[in-house]
Design a protein around this motif. Structure first.
Motif, PDB file in Angstrom:
ATOM      1  N   UNK A 172       0.833  -1.196   0.000  1.00  0.00           N
ATOM      2  CA  UNK A 172       0.000   0.000   0.000  1.00  0.00           C
ATOM      3  C   UNK A 172       0.868   1.245   0.000  1.00  0.00           C
ATOM      4  N   UNK A 173       1.333   1.680   1.183  1.00  0.00           N
ATOM      5  CA  UNK A 173       2.033   2.970   1.246  1.00  0.00           C
ATOM      6  C   UNK A 173       3.433   2.906   0.648  1.00  0.00           C
ATOM      7  N   UNK A 174       4.099   1.772   0.754  1.00  0.00           N
ATOM      8  CA  UNK A 174       5.450   1.636   0.219  1.00  0.00           C
ATOM      9  C   UNK A 174       6.518   2.309   1.059  1.00  0.00           C
ATOM     10  N   UNK A 175       6.199   2.701   2.294  1.00  0.00           N
ATOM     11  CA  UNK A 175       7.157   3.419   3.131  1.00  0.00           C
ATOM     12  C   UNK A 175       7.258   2.838   4.541  1.00  0.00           C
ATOM     13  N   UNK A 176       6.838   1.595   4.732  1.00  0.00           N
ATOM     14  CA  UNK A 176       6.977   0.959   6.034  1.00  0.00           C
ATOM     15  C   UNK A 176       6.026   1.451   7.095  1.00  0.00           C
ATOM     16  N   UNK A 177       4.917   2.064   6.691  1.00  0.00           N
ATOM     17  CA  UNK A 177       3.977   2.616   7.661  1.00  0.00           C
ATOM     18  C   UNK A 177       2.674   1.828   7.764  1.00  0.00           C
ATOM     19  N   UNK A 178       2.294   1.123   6.700  1.00  0.00           N
ATOM     20  CA  UNK A 178       1.001   0.424   6.710  1.00  0.00           C
ATOM     21  C   UNK A 178       1.136  -1.040   7.112  1.00  0.00           C
ATOM     22  N   UNK A 179       2.283  -1.648   6.848  1.00  0.00           N
ATOM     23  CA  UNK A 179       2.502  -3.037   7.236  1.00  0.00           C
ATOM     24  C   UNK A 179       1.833  -4.066   6.352  1.00  0.00           C
ATOM     25  N   UNK A 180       1.280  -3.654   5.210  1.00  0.00           N
ATOM     26  CA  UNK A 180       0.518  -4.594   4.389  1.00  0.00           C
ATOM     27  C   UNK A 180       1.392  -5.523   3.559  1.00  0.00           C
ATOM     28  N   UNK A 181       2.683  -5.204   3.394  1.00  0.00           N
ATOM     29  CA  UNK A 181       3.521  -5.989   2.485  1.00  0.00           C
ATOM     30  C   UNK A 181       4.485  -6.916   3.221  1.00  0.00           C
ATOM     31  N   UNK A 182       4.087  -7.415   4.378  1.00  0.00           N
ATOM     32  CA  UNK A 182       4.937  -8.338   5.123  1.00  0.00           C
ATOM     33  C   UNK A 182       4.992  -9.698   4.427  1.00  0.00           C
ATOM     34  N   UNK A 183       6.197 -10.199   4.209  1.00  0.00           N
ATOM     35  CA  UNK A 183       6.429 -11.521   3.622  1.00  0.00           C
ATOM     36  C   UNK A 183       7.641 -12.121   4.321  1.00  0.00           C
ATOM     37  N   UNK A 184       8.032 -13.319   3.896  1.00  0.00           N
ATOM     38  CA  UNK A 184       9.277 -13.921   4.362  1.00  0.00           C
ATOM     39  C   UNK A 184      10.331 -13.725   3.282  1.00  0.00           C
ATOM     40  N   UNK A 185      11.402 -13.025   3.603  1.00  0.00           N
ATOM     41  CA  UNK A 185      12.528 -12.831   2.694  1.00  0.00           C
ATOM     42  C   UNK A 185      13.688 -13.666   3.210  1.00  0.00           C
ATOM     43  N   UNK A 186      14.147 -14.591   2.391  1.00  0.00           N
ATOM     44  CA  UNK A 186      15.184 -15.541   2.812  1.00  0.00           C
ATOM     45  C   UNK A 186      14.789 -16.231   4.117  1.00  0.00           C
ATOM     46  N   UNK A 187      13.506 -16.509   4.263  1.00  0.00           N
ATOM     47  CA  UNK A 187      13.009 -17.194   5.447  1.00  0.00           C
ATOM     48  C   UNK A 187      12.729 -16.307   6.630  1.00  0.00           C
ATOM     49  N   UNK A 188      12.947 -14.998   6.499  1.00  0.00           N
ATOM     50  CA  UNK A 188      12.773 -14.077   7.618  1.00  0.00           C
ATOM     51  C   UNK A 188      11.599 -13.145   7.374  1.00  0.00           C
ATOM     52  N   UNK A 189      10.610 -13.101   8.269  1.00  0.00           N
ATOM     53  CA  UNK A 189       9.499 -12.164   8.109  1.00  0.00           C
ATOM     54  C   UNK A 189       9.981 -10.722   8.164  1.00  0.00           C
ATOM     55  N   UNK A 190       9.621  -9.927   7.178  1.00  0.00           N
ATOM     56  CA  UNK A 190       9.980  -8.513   7.132  1.00  0.00           C
ATOM     57  C   UNK A 190       9.105  -7.824   6.099  1.00  0.00           C
ATOM     58  N   UNK A 191       9.296  -6.522   5.886  1.00  0.00           N
ATOM     59  CA  UNK A 191       8.494  -5.751   4.944  1.00  0.00           C
ATOM     60  C   UNK A 191       9.217  -5.621   3.606  1.00  0.00           C
ATOM     61  N   UNK A 192       8.493  -5.788   2.520  1.00  0.00           N
ATOM     62  CA  UNK A 192       9.070  -5.662   1.179  1.00  0.00           C
ATOM     63  C   UNK A 192       9.601  -4.261   0.923  1.00  0.00           C
ATOM     64  N   UNK A 193       8.895  -3.251   1.424  1.00  0.00           N
ATOM     65  CA  UNK A 193       9.233  -1.873   1.072  1.00  0.00           C
ATOM     66  C   UNK A 193      10.446  -1.344   1.804  1.00  0.00           C
ATOM     67  N   UNK A 194      10.865  -1.992   2.866  1.00  0.00           N
ATOM     68  CA  UNK A 194      12.043  -1.549   3.602  1.00  0.00           C
ATOM     69  C   UNK A 194      13.250  -2.439   3.369  1.00  0.00           C
ATOM     70  N   UNK A 195      13.073  -3.535   2.659  1.00  0.00           N
ATOM     71  CA  UNK A 195      14.164  -4.476   2.379  1.00  0.00           C
ATOM     72  C   UNK A 195      14.836  -4.094   1.066  1.00  0.00           C
TER      73      UNK A 195
END
Length: 324
Positions: A91-114
């Motif tokens: 959604x926001x793309x700036x780490x404020x909404x939390x809607x883009x949480x996934x597992x990156x390399x097995x670690x839960x985090x946000x797409x927009x801040x990675x």
């Protein structure tokens, strides 16, 4: 997107765990969840936690990218120019909404801040444990792209940025752990939101309008001192992204655990001096599926994008319940 994707000087490979759900049959809907599932918990279980069935496969996308690009930038480039069927949430793309949480390399985090430079891994790099013994979990190591250390991405210069072939490395993506997968990288976080709602995530006052000696409305009724505000101010930054729940081995195990996100919400109001429902809130979490189910692993604290020490806050709740 930044310059790397335009000039094509370097590339990154996204290894995406994809999922397409099977069309649900009428008899499946009628049958509901497993007859052996725990249904007595007030915090979930049953049909809402069923694992969807469908087609699963791993698909790789190699595309131009620069080290400063975010993983969300790369996914958007794929979505718009390579494969429009790829599904992910943002959604926001700036780490404020939390809607883009996934597992990156097995670690839960946000797409927009990675960023690519922090998460791309060169094949053959060794995965090591940190001082607390944590290592990444997931399929990254098996697939030839070892996962990073559990405390987060490596610092700049920790590995060669670009290979001889111009590749920045491989990034493995999958849906947020602990939740049913709806499609590709989209997880169904409704169970978490339902648990939060059950704990009444709003201020509960006594409903009595305060008045002054002259009979006028007391406009200073809910003023707080700085130390009162400090008790819950950090907790109010929670964006309900689900990263803490995806990191929690108890929640991800499928048990009817209320989950760290709901407990943080409860703590936010328990620590608010204006709230008058503290005892009721403590009663609500003092159950076998509440704080008693927490194993104090504190994995929930390690990747919180808002900097909340989730494990410590839960420990404080446990102490409050025991001291009553």
């Amino acid at each position: 997107m930044s310059g790397g994707i335009d000039n094509g000087m370097t590339t990154v490979t996204l290894r995406v765990h994809r999922f397409t759900p099977r069309q649900e049959r009428e008899r499946d809907r009628a049958r509901g969840g497993s007859p052996f599932a725990k249904k007595s918990s007030p915090f979930g279980g049953g049909a809402a936690r069923r694992r969807p069935r469908g087609k699963q496969w791993v698909q790789e996308y190699t595309l131009p990218a620069s080290p400063q690009d975010t993983v969300l930038d790369c996914l958007l480039a794929i979505k718009r120019g390579v494969d429009p069927t790829l599904a992910f949430r943002y959604s926001c793309g700036h780490g404020m909404c939390g809607s883009d949480a996934v597992a990156i390399n097995g670690t839960p985090t946000l797409l927009c801040t990675a960023t690519v430079k922090d998460w791309a891994r060169r094949p053959g790099a060794a995965a090591t444990a940190d001082d607390e013994g944590f290592r990444r979990t997931g399929d990254a190591a098996e697939a030839g792209s070892p996962a990073p250390e559990a405390e987060g991405p490596e610092p700049d210069g920790a590995q060669d940025a670009v290979g001889a072939d111009g590749s920045l490395g491989v990034i493995e993506l999958s849906a947020l752990p602990g939740f049913p997968v709806q499609r590709d990288l989209i997880a169904d976080i409704d169970p978490m939101l339902d648990q939060i709602r059950k704990l009444k995530p709003y201020l509960q006052a006594d409903g009595v309008l305060a008045t002054t000696a002259e009979g006028k409305v007391d406009v200073f009724e809910y003023l707080q001192r700085p130390e009162q505000l400090a008790r819950y101010e950090m907790l109010s930054n929670c964006i309900a992204c689900g990263v803490c729940e995806g990191s929690c081995p108890v929640f991800a195990g499928g048990d009817a655990f209320i989950g760290p996100a709901a407990l943080i919400t409860a703590s936010r109001f328990i620590n608010d001096s204006r709230d008058t429902a503290t005892e009721a809130r403590l009663d609500a979490i003092d159950t076998a599926d509440g704080i008693a189910a927490c194993q104090s692993v504190r994995a929930c604290s390690r990747e919180c994008p808002r900097g909340i020490d989730v494990g410590e806050e839960i420990w404080q709740l446990i102490a409050q319940v025991k001291e009553r």
